[in-house]
Design a protein around this motif. Structure first.
Motif, PDB file in Angstrom:
ATOM      1  N   PRO A 159      13.082  -9.147 -11.561  1.00 47.59           N
ATOM      2  CA  PRO A 159      14.153  -7.857 -11.361  1.00 47.59           C
ATOM      3  C   PRO A 159      14.869  -7.379 -10.170  1.00 47.59           C
ATOM      4  O   PRO A 159      14.492  -7.872  -9.042  1.00 47.59           O
ATOM      5  N   HIS A 160      15.727  -6.677 -10.260  1.00 53.62           N
ATOM      6  CA  HIS A 160      16.516  -5.909  -9.265  1.00 53.62           C
ATOM      7  C   HIS A 160      16.675  -4.403  -9.471  1.00 53.62           C
ATOM      8  O   HIS A 160      16.981  -4.446 -10.759  1.00 53.62           O
ATOM      9  N   THR A 190      15.113   5.727  -1.588  1.00 55.18           N
ATOM     10  CA  THR A 190      13.713   6.331  -1.352  1.00 55.18           C
ATOM     11  C   THR A 190      12.679   5.211  -1.930  1.00 55.18           C
ATOM     12  O   THR A 190      12.775   4.375  -2.649  1.00 55.18           O
ATOM     13  N   LYS A 191      11.466   5.513  -1.230  1.00 57.94           N
ATOM     14  CA  LYS A 191      10.339   4.907  -1.496  1.00 57.94           C
ATOM     15  C   LYS A 191       9.864   5.119  -2.978  1.00 57.94           C
ATOM     16  O   LYS A 191       9.395   4.157  -3.731  1.00 57.94           O
ATOM     17  N   GLU A 192       9.747   6.147  -3.544  1.00 56.80           N
ATOM     18  CA  GLU A 192       9.517   6.623  -4.802  1.00 56.80           C
ATOM     19  C   GLU A 192      10.236   5.813  -5.760  1.00 56.80           C
ATOM     20  O   GLU A 192       9.728   5.353  -6.937  1.00 56.80           O
ATOM     21  N   ARG A 193      11.290   5.586  -5.742  1.00 54.52           N
ATOM     22  CA  ARG A 193      12.259   4.754  -6.474  1.00 54.52           C
ATOM     23  C   ARG A 193      11.896   3.221  -6.576  1.00 54.52           C
ATOM     24  O   ARG A 193      11.750   2.567  -7.704  1.00 54.52           O
ATOM     25  N   ILE A 194      11.460   2.805  -5.457  1.00 50.00           N
ATOM     26  CA  ILE A 194      10.875   1.583  -5.605  1.00 50.00           C
ATOM     27  C   ILE A 194       9.543   1.328  -6.149  1.00 50.00           C
ATOM     28  O   ILE A 194       9.338   0.444  -6.934  1.00 50.00           O
ATOM     29  N   PRO A 247       5.920 -12.346 -11.361  1.00 44.34           N
ATOM     30  CA  PRO A 247       5.283 -11.096 -11.274  1.00 44.34           C
ATOM     31  C   PRO A 247       5.355 -10.480  -9.763  1.00 44.34           C
ATOM     32  O   PRO A 247       5.867 -11.181  -8.969  1.00 44.34           O
ATOM     33  N   LEU A 248       4.997  -9.263  -9.702  1.00 43.93           N
ATOM     34  CA  LEU A 248       5.207  -8.810  -8.322  1.00 43.93           C
ATOM     35  C   LEU A 248       4.148  -9.437  -7.588  1.00 43.93           C
ATOM     36  O   LEU A 248       3.098  -9.844  -7.922  1.00 43.93           O
ATOM     37  N   PRO A 249       4.651  -9.567  -6.254  1.00 46.29           N
ATOM     38  CA  PRO A 249       3.667 -10.423  -5.261  1.00 46.29           C
ATOM     39  C   PRO A 249       2.384  -9.833  -5.291  1.00 46.29           C
ATOM     40  O   PRO A 249       1.409 -10.784  -5.287  1.00 46.29           O
ATOM     41  N   GLU A 250       1.996  -8.627  -5.306  1.00 44.49           N
ATOM     42  CA  GLU A 250       0.847  -8.134  -5.300  1.00 44.49           C
ATOM     43  C   GLU A 250      -0.216  -8.444  -6.362  1.00 44.49           C
ATOM     44  O   GLU A 250      -1.176  -8.115  -6.568  1.00 44.49           O
ATOM     45  N   ILE A 282      13.761  -1.479   1.318  1.00 40.62           N
ATOM     46  CA  ILE A 282      13.681  -2.909   0.618  1.00 40.62           C
ATOM     47  C   ILE A 282      12.472  -3.349   0.439  1.00 40.62           C
ATOM     48  O   ILE A 282      11.593  -3.377   1.596  1.00 40.62           O
ATOM     49  N   GLU A 283      11.966  -3.882  -0.869  1.00 42.39           N
ATOM     50  CA  GLU A 283      10.603  -4.199  -1.016  1.00 42.39           C
ATOM     51  C   GLU A 283      10.571  -5.221  -2.179  1.00 42.39           C
ATOM     52  O   GLU A 283      11.075  -5.112  -3.098  1.00 42.39           O
TER      53      GLU A 283
END
Length: 298
Positions: free
Chosen positions: A58-59, A258-262, A293-296, A250-251
């Motif tokens: 995703p992006h 905003t971090k909340e949007r990420i 999947p997400l890295p974590e 960026i993550e």
């Protein structure tokens, strides 16, 4: 006083079948204009039966720009786009509120073996467009304007430079030029853009008595700073534009103001790969049934 702000040496990232050299983001330079990500792909040699195989991922809140020198990529996304990008063409994918896509080697290239070489960049969308609807635009190589500036061939991938205007549209002042030489020459740097950097794809570039080689990015100060010197058989990319007035985070594959949007994008992707597509901005590209999947969460 020097007109060189920074010199960046990219970090190499192994993506399995091939590697990329990532110049930005770096600890010293997060963005150049709207450019928040710059990957130099390859050059990589693939034997018959081998190729790239980037599963759907995703992006958000960004646009990706794919530009190849050699080889090809098959792009699929959740707008039901399925298209190949070839050398000199431009794929512009705008994620906006959310999109997922895959990148794979086209069947014919994989069957015969090939060489892959190019640049992939991400552009942070202005805050006013972060939540726009996703979109995909393809510009064939013949539509990208080019001209000879002295002995250097320049192609204006985005923005305006050297009396050329690119048809590639982005809602923020952007500059993206690819220049190539067969013989040594001087090339004036476009002065109308506040933030600029030059990346040496191959060959060497000299400025203010310093010589830079393949894989180095030079970030320049603002203003008219004259010309750069390019050796014979050199290829560079010039990128830049107006700076964003708000901070960008960026993550992984997400960008936002905003971090909340990420954090929300991460939860949306988790829901999507659990099968709850209808309640997220993501989906599954055509002819795909895999995902990253997400890295974590690996």
């Amino acid at each position: 006083m020097s007109s060189i702000k920074l010199v960046l040496s990219p970090k190499e990232h192994d993506l399995g079948a091939f590697s990329v050299r990532r110049a930005i983001p770096s600890a010293k330079q997060k963005l150049v204009g709207p450019f928040i990500f710059f990957d130099h792909i390859g050059p990589a040699e693939f034997a018959s039966g081998k190729g790239i195989d980037v599963r759907p991922h995703p992006h958000t809140c960004l646009s990706t720009v794919t530009y190849l020198f050699e080889g090809g990529m098959l792009h699929r996304d959740t707008l039901d786009t399925e298209i190949e990008v070839h050398p000199g063409a431009v794929n512009l994918m705008t994620a906006g509120k959310g999109i997922a896509h895959s990148e794979r080697t086209p069947v014919e290239l994989e069957k015969n073996g090939h060489r892959l070489h190019g640049i992939q960049t991400w552009l942070a969308l202005p805050k006013s467009h972060e939540e726009c609807d996703p979109a995909f635009d393809h510009y064939p190589a013949a539509d990208i304007p080019e001209a000879m500036v002295g002995p250097a061939k320049v192609r204006v991938v985005m923005g305006q430079a050297y009396e050329l205007t690119s048809p590639v549209r982005f809602p923020h002042e952007t500059l993206y030029v690819v220049a190539e030489t067969e013989t040594a020459c001087s090339l004036p740097l476009p002065a109308q853009t506040e933030e600029r950097a030059a990346y040496v794809v191959s060959g060497t570039m000299t400025f203010e008595g310093h010589t830079f080689s393949e894989g180095q990015m030079v970030v320049f100060e603002a203003g008219d700073i004259g010309s750069i010197e390019l050796a014979a058989n050199t290829r560079i990319a010039i990128i830049g534009g107006a700076p964003h007035t708000e901070r960008r985070y960026i993550e992984w594959n997400f960008v936002a103001s905003t971090k909340e949007r990420i954090d929300q994008a991460k939860e949306d992707w988790r829901a999507s790969i659990a099968g709850n597509w209808q309640n997220t901005p993501f989906g599954m590209p055509p002819n795909e049934d895999e995902f990253i999947p997400l890295p974590e969460d690996k």
